[in-house]
Design a protein around this motif. Sequence first.
Motif, short mmCIF file in Angstrom:
data_model
loop_
_atom_site.label_atom_id
_atom_site.label_comp_id
_atom_site.label_asym_id
_atom_site.label_seq_id
_atom_site.Cartn_x
_atom_site.Cartn_y
_atom_site.Cartn_z
N LEU A 58 44.46 52.74 2.88
CA LEU A 58 43.44 53.61 2.30
C LEU A 58 43.35 54.91 3.10
O LEU A 58 43.28 56.00 2.53
CB LEU A 58 42.09 52.90 2.28
CG LEU A 58 40.92 53.68 1.70
CD1 LEU A 58 41.19 54.11 0.27
CD2 LEU A 58 39.64 52.84 1.78
N ALA A 59 43.38 54.81 4.43
CA ALA A 59 43.31 56.01 5.29
C ALA A 59 44.48 56.95 4.98
O ALA A 59 44.30 58.17 4.85
CB ALA A 59 43.32 55.61 6.76
N ALA A 60 45.68 56.38 4.83
CA ALA A 60 46.86 57.20 4.51
C ALA A 60 46.72 57.88 3.16
O ALA A 60 47.08 59.05 3.00
CB ALA A 60 48.11 56.32 4.55
N LYS A 61 46.17 57.16 2.19
CA LYS A 61 46.01 57.74 0.86
C LYS A 61 44.97 58.86 0.87
O LYS A 61 45.15 59.88 0.21
CB LYS A 61 45.62 56.66 -0.15
CG LYS A 61 46.79 55.77 -0.45
CD LYS A 61 46.51 54.81 -1.55
CE LYS A 61 47.79 54.02 -1.77
NZ LYS A 61 47.84 53.32 -2.97
N VAL A 62 43.89 58.66 1.61
CA VAL A 62 42.88 59.71 1.72
C VAL A 62 43.49 60.96 2.33
O VAL A 62 43.28 62.08 1.85
CB VAL A 62 41.65 59.21 2.52
CG1 VAL A 62 40.75 60.37 2.92
CG2 VAL A 62 40.86 58.20 1.70
N LEU A 63 44.29 60.79 3.39
CA LEU A 63 44.94 61.94 4.01
C LEU A 63 45.92 62.62 3.05
O LEU A 63 46.00 63.86 3.00
CB LEU A 63 45.66 61.53 5.30
CG LEU A 63 44.74 61.23 6.48
CD1 LEU A 63 45.56 60.69 7.65
CD2 LEU A 63 43.97 62.47 6.90
N LYS A 105 47.56 71.55 7.70
CA LYS A 105 47.63 70.13 7.34
C LYS A 105 46.52 69.36 8.06
O LYS A 105 46.32 69.51 9.26
CB LYS A 105 49.00 69.57 7.70
CG LYS A 105 49.19 68.15 7.23
CD LYS A 105 50.62 67.71 7.36
CE LYS A 105 50.70 66.27 6.92
NZ LYS A 105 51.92 65.91 6.32
N VAL A 106 45.80 68.53 7.32
CA VAL A 106 44.77 67.66 7.89
C VAL A 106 45.46 66.37 8.31
O VAL A 106 46.06 65.69 7.48
CB VAL A 106 43.65 67.39 6.86
CG1 VAL A 106 42.61 66.43 7.44
CG2 VAL A 106 43.00 68.68 6.40
N THR A 107 45.39 66.05 9.61
CA THR A 107 46.15 64.90 10.12
C THR A 107 45.28 63.74 10.58
O THR A 107 45.80 62.71 10.98
CB THR A 107 47.04 65.34 11.31
OG1 THR A 107 46.21 65.92 12.31
CG2 THR A 107 48.10 66.33 10.85
N SER A 108 43.97 63.89 10.53
CA SER A 108 43.11 62.77 10.92
C SER A 108 42.01 62.57 9.89
O SER A 108 41.55 63.52 9.26
CB SER A 108 42.48 63.01 12.30
OG SER A 108 41.41 63.93 12.20
#
Length: 197
Positions: free
Chosen positions: A50-55, A68-71
């Motif tokens: 889920l965290a990866a998909k949100v990013l 790029k937003v990385t966190s």
Amino acid sequence: MDEQKAALVLRHIDKIPSLSPTVSKIIQVANSPTSSANDLNKVISLDPVLAAKVLRLVNSAYFGFSDKVTSTVRAIVVLGLNTIKNLALSTAALETMAMKGQSAINMDEFWKHLLGSGVTAKLIARKMMIPKDLLEDYFLAGLMHDMGKIVLNRLNPEGYKKVIDISKAKGLNLTHAEGVIFGINHAEIGGILGKKW
């Protein structure tokens, strides 16, 4: 509504699992007035997918960030708790109803459509001077407005391909074609899902 056809669809909806406990916790944290970006990040980080998909979503063209937003913490700070909550909720809903194999719907294109609808709904609400604290509700409505299509596609991909083909060939409204084939349309199913979730 064709009651017999609709009954089959409704039985299928009853079998769709509830959203994950992580999503429930995200909603709870995001809705708390005392929550911070770190509080929400702790919950999202429990689900790396889920965290990866949100990013990935935050870095999509729809949000238009130059860097790029990385966190996830930065994503939460930049977009806000409610936007992240809504992205997580819609992503989880799509995952819950994901199907393997045959599909009449191109899921990448479908997701782009949902995201674009969410952003557009929020922009329209802003133009209409809707209070700021309600804008995210419009974003969520745009994201979730076509979830009933996923249910129909999951239930019967061949049937949903017929819906799309009939709609194109005869110039019918998609909801009308869904009613002919399934006895219920995606908007009605969306209402039922909203109550279930």
